[in-house]
Design an enzyme around this catalytic site. Structure first.
Site, short mmCIF file in Angstrom:
data_model
loop_
_atom_site.label_atom_id
_atom_site.label_comp_id
_atom_site.label_asym_id
_atom_site.label_seq_id
_atom_site.Cartn_x
_atom_site.Cartn_y
_atom_site.Cartn_z
N GLU A 99 36.20 -9.33 11.23
CA GLU A 99 36.39 -8.39 12.35
C GLU A 99 37.26 -7.20 11.96
OE1 GLU A 99 34.89 -8.16 14.99
OE2 GLU A 99 34.55 -10.03 16.06
N SER A 100 38.33 -7.44 11.22
CA SER A 100 39.30 -6.36 11.01
C SER A 100 39.81 -6.23 9.58
CB SER A 100 40.51 -6.57 11.92
OG SER A 100 41.27 -7.70 11.48
#
Length: 470
Positions: free
Chosen positions: A321-322
């Protein structure tokens, strides 16, 4: 003064004619005034649109889309409520305008003679055409006559297929058109096949090409294969006041920061977030028991103990996700380490203002995962298999996965298995014939992103499991 006396049969005929004329006139007047009044002072703007990658779609449980956001902003600026409905195709959309069921079609309605007598166009005029997709470089084609002898893959019986057949006739033949049947490939897949040199060429709409430009900088889409097609929003006939308001609003806002930000989100490197295999990152770390996977391992372990999820799964999700960046924010507003949407955070008792805090962000994520697991328990009985569905729902929103399960069952795939089954029906939901199916409740879905996300998360998780046994 001369008096004219009408004979009785003549009088009866004219009275009947006058009576019928008045009924017809009153009917037309009432219909026109009813529509016109809607345009002047409606309390709720009824908007119809079509699902699509830029018009309207659901992202992690929240409505998105350029046309949706513009219509919402217009209603907000006018101080009225908005009610959004969808149609399955342009003709159904037009019918909803004609019947008065909807006031505004927030979707690019083509300027064609058939529609001129049925709707009133308004707002920004868009111009699109079909373009050739090819690799950049010294062998680029710059004229349609150079297509002779070239292999062009195109979806069978699509508008691109028909355009190529006509173009082939126009230039005297010689184009090697390769039609293929398709249920799971979408525009991104077509572009990727040319980018990866699996196909020499394909054809796509210019607006879709613009949408993916940031993700495929190695591709050229400048050669037009069709004439320009004008389109814009539309309202029903008689809604002149509403059309005028939309035109005035568009003239006032076309260079505003609001619209610049909307178009930047969708068209400025929009799909540069395409997920690639991330295992190399972890393999290069030469992980061993006791070595940290990330600076946030203790957070993952802290909340894994409370939620029942393995900390290594949380770490895999966070990386995909990040890349372990707690300050990143997606183009659609997902925040922090685990990329949590503000409204979703609210729903699990975490203030959106706290999402930049890794502790709060991971806590929110584990609560979301727990909720998804409970929601899917009746659909997927095996806990290990259900994990893939939970990860998919975390990325896409639960609604799209419910749709994919229902679609899998309908087309004869196993609704309790992800790989090769529900993952396939998730890909099918990017295509109108499937996302417009009555059993599909949440419309268009860019399934490729979610399928790749699940593959990457589970690949990392399995690798971490092989290194860390607990």
């Amino acid at each position: 003064m001369r008096t004219v006396v009408l004979e009785e049969p003549y009088m009866k005929t004219n009275i009947v004619f006058l009576f019928l004329f008045l009924i017809f006139f009153q009917s037309c007047t009432n219909h026109h005034n009813s529509n016109y009044n809607h345009g002047k002072d409606i309390d709720t703007l009824k908007v119809v649109t079509l699902y699509g990658p830029t018009s309207y779609f659901n992202y992690r449980g929240e409505p998105m889309g350029i046309d949706y956001e513009n219509a919402k902003k217009f209603a907000e600026d006018e101080g009225i409520e908005i009610e959004v409905m969808t149609a399955s195709n342009i003709q159904e959309l037009i019918e909803k305008l004609k019947s008065g069921e909807a006031h505004l079609a927030a979707y690019p309605v083509p300027y064609i003679s058939e529609y001129k007598t049925e709707v009133l166009h308004c707002g920004t005029v868009e111009i699109s055409n079909q373009v050739l997709v090819q690799k950049k470089g010294k062998d680029e084609i710059h004229d349609v006559t150079e297509l002779i002898g070239k292999n062009i893959h195109v979806e069978k019986d699509s508008k691109y297929h028909y355009r190529l057949l006509n173009l082939n006739d126009e230039i005297g033949g010689g184009i090697n058109i390769i039609p293929f049947k398709n249920d799971t490939l979408d525009n991104e897949d077509f572009l990727k096949k040319v980018s990866d040199k699996k196909w020499d060429y394909t054809v796509i709409d210019s607006q879709i090409a613009s949408l993916y430009e940031g993700a495929f900088p190695d591709l050229d889409t400048s050669l037009k294969l069709s004439s320009d097609q004008k389109s814009s929003w539309a309202v029903g006939l008689g809604l002149d006041s509403l059309a005028a308001k939309i035109d005035r609003w568009e003239n006032k806002t076309h260079s505003s920061e609001f619209l610049k930000n909307i178009y930047k989100r969708y068209y400025d490197n929009t799909f540069s977030e395409i997920y690639e295999a991330h295992l190399d990152y972890f393999k290069k770390m030469n992980l061993s028991k006791g070595k940290s996977v990330s600076p946030y391992d203790q957070l993952f372990k802290k909340y894994a103990d409370n939620s029942g999820f393995d900390w290594k799964l949380l770490a895999a999700i966070a990386f995909c996700e990040s890349r372990f960046n707690p300050s990143v924010e997606s183009r659609f507003g997902a925040s922090g380490l685990m990329q949590v949407m503000p409204n979703t955070a609210n729903s699990v008792g975490i203030s959106p203002g706290l999402l930049s805090n890794p502790d709060s962000n991971v806590l929110a994520a584990t609560r979301i995962l727990s909720r998804l697991d409970k929601a899917l328990a009746d659909k997927v009985s095996d806990p290990e298999e259900r994990m893939k569905f939970v990860v998919a729902s975390y990325n896409s929103g639960l609604g799209h996965i419910y749709d994919s399960i229902a679609l899998a069952e309908k087309v004869g795939l196993n609704p309790q298995k992800w790989t090769g089954n529900v993952s396939v029906s998730a890909l099918m939901k990017s295509r109108p014939e499937y996302y417009n199916d009555p059993i599909v409740k949440h419309g268009y879905f860019r399934g490729r992103e979610t399928v790749d996300f699940v593959d990457n998360v589970m690949g990392i998780y399995n690798y971490l499991n092989s290194v860390f046994k607990s």
